[in-house]
Design a protein around this motif. Structure first.
Motif, mmCIF file in Angstrom:
data_model
loop_
_atom_site.group_PDB
_atom_site.id
_atom_site.type_symbol
_atom_site.label_atom_id
_atom_site.label_comp_id
_atom_site.label_asym_id
_atom_site.label_seq_id
_atom_site.Cartn_x
_atom_site.Cartn_y
_atom_site.Cartn_z
ATOM 1 N N LYS A 699 0.815 -1.217 0.000
ATOM 2 C CA LYS A 699 0.000 0.000 0.000
ATOM 3 C C LYS A 699 0.851 1.271 0.000
ATOM 4 N N TRP A 700 2.037 1.256 0.635
ATOM 5 C CA TRP A 700 2.796 2.501 0.723
ATOM 6 C C TRP A 700 3.688 2.735 -0.504
ATOM 7 N N ARG A 701 3.119 2.449 -1.665
ATOM 8 C CA ARG A 701 3.761 2.823 -2.924
ATOM 9 C C ARG A 701 3.250 4.204 -3.352
ATOM 10 N N TRP A 702 2.941 5.029 -2.340
ATOM 11 C CA TRP A 702 2.408 6.361 -2.587
ATOM 12 C C TRP A 702 3.493 7.264 -3.178
ATOM 13 N N THR A 808 13.685 9.519 -13.190
ATOM 14 C CA THR A 808 14.484 9.870 -14.372
ATOM 15 C C THR A 808 15.531 8.819 -14.689
ATOM 16 N N ASP A 809 15.520 7.692 -13.944
ATOM 17 C CA ASP A 809 16.523 6.665 -14.195
ATOM 18 C C ASP A 809 16.220 5.947 -15.507
ATOM 19 N N SER A 810 17.194 5.224 -15.996
ATOM 20 C CA SER A 810 17.081 4.615 -17.324
ATOM 21 C C SER A 810 16.023 3.528 -17.386
ATOM 22 N N ASN A 811 15.666 2.935 -16.234
ATOM 23 C CA ASN A 811 14.673 1.860 -16.225
ATOM 24 C C ASN A 811 13.248 2.374 -16.075
ATOM 25 N N ALA A 812 13.090 3.680 -15.895
ATOM 26 C CA ALA A 812 11.757 4.219 -15.633
ATOM 27 C C ALA A 812 11.001 4.479 -16.925
ATOM 28 N N SER A 813 9.708 4.252 -16.862
ATOM 29 C CA SER A 813 8.836 4.654 -17.958
ATOM 30 C C SER A 813 8.402 6.094 -17.719
ATOM 31 N N GLN A 814 7.722 6.662 -18.688
ATOM 32 C CA GLN A 814 7.314 8.057 -18.562
ATOM 33 C C GLN A 814 6.357 8.271 -17.411
ATOM 34 N N ASN A 815 5.609 7.254 -17.031
ATOM 35 C CA ASN A 815 4.575 7.406 -16.011
ATOM 36 C C ASN A 815 5.035 6.976 -14.621
ATOM 37 N N ASP A 816 6.300 6.648 -14.442
ATOM 38 C CA ASP A 816 6.788 6.174 -13.152
ATOM 39 C C ASP A 816 7.193 7.343 -12.259
ATOM 40 N N PHE A 817 6.646 7.363 -11.052
ATOM 41 C CA PHE A 817 7.044 8.386 -10.081
ATOM 42 C C PHE A 817 7.792 7.729 -8.925
ATOM 43 N N GLN A 818 8.548 8.534 -8.200
ATOM 44 C CA GLN A 818 9.248 8.021 -7.011
ATOM 45 C C GLN A 818 8.217 7.722 -5.928
ATOM 46 N N GLN A 819 8.425 6.605 -5.217
ATOM 47 C CA GLN A 819 7.481 6.141 -4.207
ATOM 48 C C GLN A 819 8.113 6.197 -2.818
ATOM 49 N N LEU A 820 7.255 6.084 -1.812
ATOM 50 C CA LEU A 820 7.783 5.987 -0.449
ATOM 51 C C LEU A 820 8.641 4.738 -0.295
ATOM 52 N N ILE A 821 8.248 3.654 -0.924
ATOM 53 C CA ILE A 821 9.110 2.478 -0.967
ATOM 54 C C ILE A 821 9.910 2.572 -2.268
ATOM 55 N N LYS A 883 19.596 -0.736 8.931
ATOM 56 C CA LYS A 883 18.736 -1.231 7.860
ATOM 57 C C LYS A 883 17.265 -1.107 8.194
ATOM 58 N N SER A 884 16.945 -1.092 9.461
ATOM 59 C CA SER A 884 15.534 -1.101 9.831
ATOM 60 C C SER A 884 14.841 0.220 9.531
ATOM 61 N N LYS A 885 15.596 1.245 9.121
ATOM 62 C CA LYS A 885 14.959 2.511 8.757
ATOM 63 C C LYS A 885 14.470 2.537 7.315
ATOM 64 N N VAL A 886 14.984 1.641 6.493
ATOM 65 C CA VAL A 886 14.615 1.653 5.075
ATOM 66 C C VAL A 886 13.159 1.224 4.919
ATOM 67 N N VAL A 887 12.391 1.988 4.156
ATOM 68 C CA VAL A 887 10.993 1.633 3.932
ATOM 69 C C VAL A 887 10.934 0.383 3.063
ATOM 70 N N PRO A 942 8.778 7.357 7.484
ATOM 71 C CA PRO A 942 8.158 8.091 6.371
ATOM 72 C C PRO A 942 6.695 7.737 6.147
ATOM 73 N N VAL A 943 6.324 6.465 6.315
ATOM 74 C CA VAL A 943 4.941 6.067 6.055
ATOM 75 C C VAL A 943 3.992 6.654 7.094
ATOM 76 N N CYS A 944 4.341 6.565 8.377
ATOM 77 C CA CYS A 944 3.495 7.153 9.421
ATOM 78 C C CYS A 944 3.417 8.662 9.252
ATOM 79 N N SER A 945 4.554 9.288 8.918
ATOM 80 C CA SER A 945 4.563 10.737 8.701
ATOM 81 C C SER A 945 3.636 11.109 7.549
ATOM 82 N N TYR A 946 3.681 10.346 6.494
ATOM 83 C CA TYR A 946 2.856 10.592 5.303
ATOM 84 C C TYR A 946 1.372 10.544 5.666
ATOM 85 N N ILE A 947 0.989 9.527 6.452
ATOM 86 C CA ILE A 947 -0.422 9.373 6.838
ATOM 87 C C ILE A 947 -0.857 10.540 7.715
#
Length: 968
Positions: A699-702, A808-821, A883-887, A942-947
């Motif tokens: 769900k947190w692919r916001w 903007t990375d080479s693997n991204a499509s035009q519709n891909d945005f950066q996510q919380l994860i 490591k436990s901080k990484v979403v 980040p996820v709790c902050s986002y909510i």
């Protein structure tokens, strides 16, 4: 169906039970939920799940477990030659066939006779809107105490004050009135000369709690004091001219007597840090959206009720004995005496005198004396424990105090008669379940019990309950049920049903009474305030210039924080959401509201043992809490309030009730709805048809947010319009000033449209801004186009327009945005091909950082880092440190909580409060530095902050995004 094992009608929560050797039928089943299919296991001379007789104890179980009766005759030594080992307490394991309900282990104590019984407190104060339930304590001829407040089949009658009090009929006739709670309610105000009402209520103990040979039930009486006044309202922070559009937080006081300044100081300290402290982000960004108030009621007594058992450390017969909470002592003894000694050679060399000095520094002198560290038994034990170098703890070779209690229960006077450890061990061996214990340290096949551990265990034989306290809300601080026998320390809880209000699991009518009382406070006319005005400092006074009805507190978005002075070893809290139906005034119909009640203690970690008062009233010895002056509110207190308060938006951090979601479709649906609107992910929702974890369903692919606009839909003309193939709308932006090209929308921006509420389960509609016009007050009118057709009326309740950080990375499509994860983290989880049922151990590891056996975390993360793209290596650089901080996706639950739940990170205020440098914390703690001094706020992930931001002020999203930084 109630998801509780216990009988909610009597407020039972899994506490120890006490019965008499009186040959009467003790109805065990009445303490548990009669709507469940339950099974019982009794440990006497073995594990029994059917009828059994042992040492004058007889247990009868009906075929379908509907009734479980225990009878015990007076114990006469030598009469039972087949079972010569006396039992004074034994364990009962109660299980339900519903996987959503956890088991419970009950310790049942047997006593010869009740010596005295009484109501506690002897006088209770009542304000309008409250419901009173007296506590009932009893002492036995063996010197121990019990809390009988929750016993079924008590008979309660008004014996005085019938004109002013009422006991509601419950359950409705013609059912017999045998159930608790039947709580006293206020009918009318008595005249001054009849306040208090002496002996207002008479309570009869159940017939099966009569002493042997007695033909009459034991009676106790309680008096009632009426308080027909309300407290003092104060405005602390915010904007008093803006009540409707802000979140209003109301602090209530419990356990404060002549202590307004302490209460206000606590709120001021908390408010200042909440709105300014970096570690409380995002709350420090939301100060312009909050109003903070307090409502002080002066109490008759200080501190909330400590509902657990205590043991005497010093001078039990004096007027000022020293006591310590039983379960805290057992835990502290194992960790700070046995474990400290065993690990002392790992971190530093300690001689016996040095170790004794450590104990004196850590504990009070009274407790050190109680531990008898100057006794030869300890002198002999220390070198042995030190030589073990931690092996007793790591390998379970030695019997600890909690281990001994879980095996044989708590001691009684009978154990004194047996004398030595060897004599007790002979008796225990007859019971059949501790044959693996030895007093020979050279025996490698059995667990060794040291005489010093046995000596301390015997000191637990005399146990008391402190008197319950008469405070505004009757908050309780208690240890409740244990879920497994091997963990002798049960769960701690705050405010699980009080003397003034029923628990939240009670029926709606009972809950409304809490709302009724709050309504008295928050509605100034009904509360008797008259019209409330404020002076220029926002302090309520009559006759000043601002007329604001405080009824505006009672609305769905508002929160009540109940601060209780709690005398305990630590800081605890809970959050309960009450569904209320209240009348704001006589002209309004009832309105269904959701009112959040956060209960948090305000005391920080204090002395391990403390002084209590011993008084004599009517020939009854009463043990009450002594006063304690707390001069500061420590970090742990503030963290606890922030944590509990944030539950109003983030829901449960563990969600212990999910379990096997293939079972019980109705309950699963209810629980799933709760999880869907939370910071948790249900494992079942991530499964593919072949039961792999599908990371694309997390769900947190916001989207991370660079610019944001909040749809203004307060008037119909501001809704999204569609004309000439172009959409238009007016939005509030986060632009710092007019024509700010950084934060305002402009032509050509690729944007995302979504509904106002984050969990509405809608897709993000990609659009392109065709024009924008700057309006006043940071508003913009924008037009946009999209290739996705949608119905504009679907967004009439609110919408948000987002300009995300586009990939903007080479693997991204035009519709891909950066996510919380991060997309590489998502790829790593997908590439790992995890079966959803592999993650079977509750805990904190990331799924993608876990190995296939789920035993050694981080292996896959390291392998992935070695082969990951350079951009991701740079992004994840700090993850090597923590490591436990990484979403990502973390195995949910903790200890005995159910699995099948995932968290976004393992490091968050909602996961607990520990120092950031976790590896450094363990040895420092073991070396004697108090944990309370190390505790800091973890900050919100980040996820709790986002909510939180999304709920309260979504325009802060772009400001908050900067703080996510390297851990997304």
């Amino acid at each position: 169906m109630e998801l509780t094992l216990f009988n909610k009608e009597i407020d039972y929560q899994g506490q120890d039970l006490h019965m008499l050797r009186n040959n009467k039928e003790f109805p065990l089943h009445l303490f548990f939920n009669s709507n469940l299919t339950l099974s019982y296991m009794f440990r006497l001379d073995g594990e029994h799940t059917q009828d059994v007789t042992y040492e004058q104890i007889e247990i009868k179980i009906t075929g379908n477990n509907e009734k479980v009766i225990i009878k015990a005759n007076p114990y006469i030594p030598g009469t039972d030659v087949n079972h010569p080992a006396r039992v004074d307490n034994f364990f009962i394991t109660v299980k339900s066939n519903n996987p959503l309900i956890s088991d419970s282990v009950i310790l049942l104590h047997l006593h010869d006779e009740i010596d005295k019984a009484w109501t506690s407190p002897s006088t209770l104060s009542i304000r309008k809107g409250m419901e009173l339930k007296f506590g009932v304590l009893a002492s036995f001829t063996d010197g121990n105490y019990a809390d009988l407040s929750f016993y079924p089949e008590m008979k309660k009658e008004l014996t005085n004050g019938n004109n002013y009090l009422n006991i509601p009929t419950y359950p409705p006739p013609p059912e017999p009135l045998i159930h608790d709670p039947k709580r006293l309610t206020w009918k009318t105000t008595p005249p001054a000369d009849e306040n208090p009402i002496l002996d207002a209520i008479t309570i009869e103990l159940p017939p099966w709690m009569e002493n042997n040979g007695s033909t009459s039930r034991i009676q106790v009486t309680g008096s009632v004091r009426f308080l027909d006044e309300f407290g003092n309202l104060k405005f602390h922070k915010g904007n008093i001219d803006d009540i409707d559009d802000r979140m209003n937080i109301l602090f209530l006081s419990d356990g404060f007597k002549n202590n307004t300044s302490n209460f206000h100081k606590t709120i001021d300290q908390f408010s200042t840090e909440l709105l300014k402290k970096e570690t409380y982000t995002p709350w420090n960004l939301l100060g312009d959206r909050l109003n903070i108030w307090s409502y002080y009621t002066d109490d008759q007594q200080e501190y909330s009720s400590l509902e657990s058992e205590h043991i005497f450390v010093r001078n039990a017969s004096s007027n000022s004995p020293i006591i310590i909470e039983l379960y805290s002592f057992i835990s502290l003894f194992d960790t700070k005496v046995l474990k400290k000694a065993a690990f002392s050679t790992i971190f530093e060399t300690k001689t016996l005198p040095e170790f004794k000095k450590y104990l004196i520094d850590f504990y009070s002198n009274d407790l050190v004396t109680f531990l008898e560290i100057d006794n030869p038994d300890f002198d002999n034990a220390y070198p042995f424990l030190k030589k073990s170098n931690g092996a007793w703890f790591d390998e379970g070779k030695y019997v600890t105090l909690s281990d001994l209690c879980s095996r044989v229960g708590l001691p009684s006077q009978y154990n004194d008669g047996l004398g030595s450890l060897n004599n007790n061990l002979i008796q225990w061996n007859k019971l059949g379940w501790i044959t693996d214990v030895t007093t020979d340290p050279s025996n490698s096949t059995k667990k060794y019990i040291h005489p010093y551990v046995f000596k301390i265990w015997k000191k637990l034989k005399s146990r008391i309950y402190l008197e319950k306290m008469d405070t505004s809300y009757g908050v309780t601080n208690t240890f409740l049920k244990r879920e497994i026998r091997e963990v002798f320390e049960p769960t701690r809880y705050i405010g699980a049903g009080t003397t003034k209000f029923p628990p939240t699991s009670e029926n709606a009518g009972a809950i409304v009474n809490f709302g009724s009382y709050i309504n008295k406070i928050t509605n100034p006319i009904k509360a008797g305030f008259g019209q409330i005005f404020f002076d220029q400092n926002g302090i309520p006074e009559l006759g000043k210039d601002k007329n604001e009805y405080i009824k505006k507190f009672v609305k769905p978005s508002d929160n009540i924080i109940l601060l209780s002075r709690v005398r305990t070893n630590g800081v605890y809290g809970t959050n309960q959401i009450l569904s209320l139906t209240v009348k704001l005034n006589e002209d309004d119909p009832g309105t269904d509201l959701s009112l959040h009640r956060t209960v948090a203690s305000i005391e920080a970690k204090i002395a391990t043992s403390f002084k209590c008062k011993r008084t004599v009233t009517n020939d009854i010895y009463r043990y009450e809490q002594d006063n304690l002056d707390v001069k500061e509110t420590r970090n742990q207190v503030k963290n606890t309030i922030v944590h509990e308060f944030s539950h109003n938006y983030l829901r449960d951090e563990y969600s212990a009730k999910f379990g096997d979601l293939n079972q019980d479709a109705t309950e699963r649906t209810k629980l799933k709805e709760v999880a869907d609107y939370s910071n948790l992910e249900i494992g079942k929702d991530l499964e593919t048809q072949t039961h792999y974890i599908d990371a694309s369903k997390i769900k947190w692919r916001w989207p991370r947010i660079k610019k944001i606009g909040l749809g203004l839909v307060d008037q119909p003309e501001n809704n999204i319009k569609f004309e000439n193939n172009v959409y238009s709308c007016i939005v509030q932006t986060n632009a710092l000033n007019i024509n700010d090209n950084t934060n305002a929308f402009k032509q050509g921006d690729r944007i995302l449209l979504r509904k106002r509420f984050l969990f509405d389960k809608t897709t993000y509609i990609q659009c392109t801004v065709t024009s924008s016009v700057d309006l006043s007050d940071y508003k913009q009118e924008i037009t946009f186009t999209t290739s996705t057709q949608f119905t504009t009326s679907d967004y009439d309740d609110g919408f948000i327009i987002i300009f995300p950080f586009w990939r903007t990375d080479s693997n991204a499509s035009q519709n891909d945005f950066q996510q919380l994860i991060h997309h590489e983290v998502e790829n790593a989880i997908m590439q790992a091909n995890y079966f959803s049922n592999i993650i079977t151990k509750p805990g904190r590891p990331m799924v993608f950082a876990d190995d296939r056996n789920n035993n050694r975390p981080q292996n896959i993360l390291k392998e992935f880092l070695d082969t990951s793209p350079p951009s991701f290596k740079n992004f994840i650089a700090n993850a090597e440190k923590n490591k436990s901080k990484v979403v990502g996706l973390y195995a949910g639950g903790l200890l005995s909580y159910f699995i099948g739940i995932y968290h976004p990170t393992g490091f968050c205020t909602m996961r607990g409060f520990v120092g950031e440098d976790r590896e450094d914390m363990l040895p420092r703690d073991l070396l004697g530095i108090e944990k309370a001094k190390l505790i800091t706020s973890n900050s919100f992930c980040p996820v709790c902050s986002y909510i939180l931001i999304d709920y309260i002020d979504p325009l802060k999203h772009s400001i908050m995004d900067v703080k996510y930084g390297k851990y997304i």
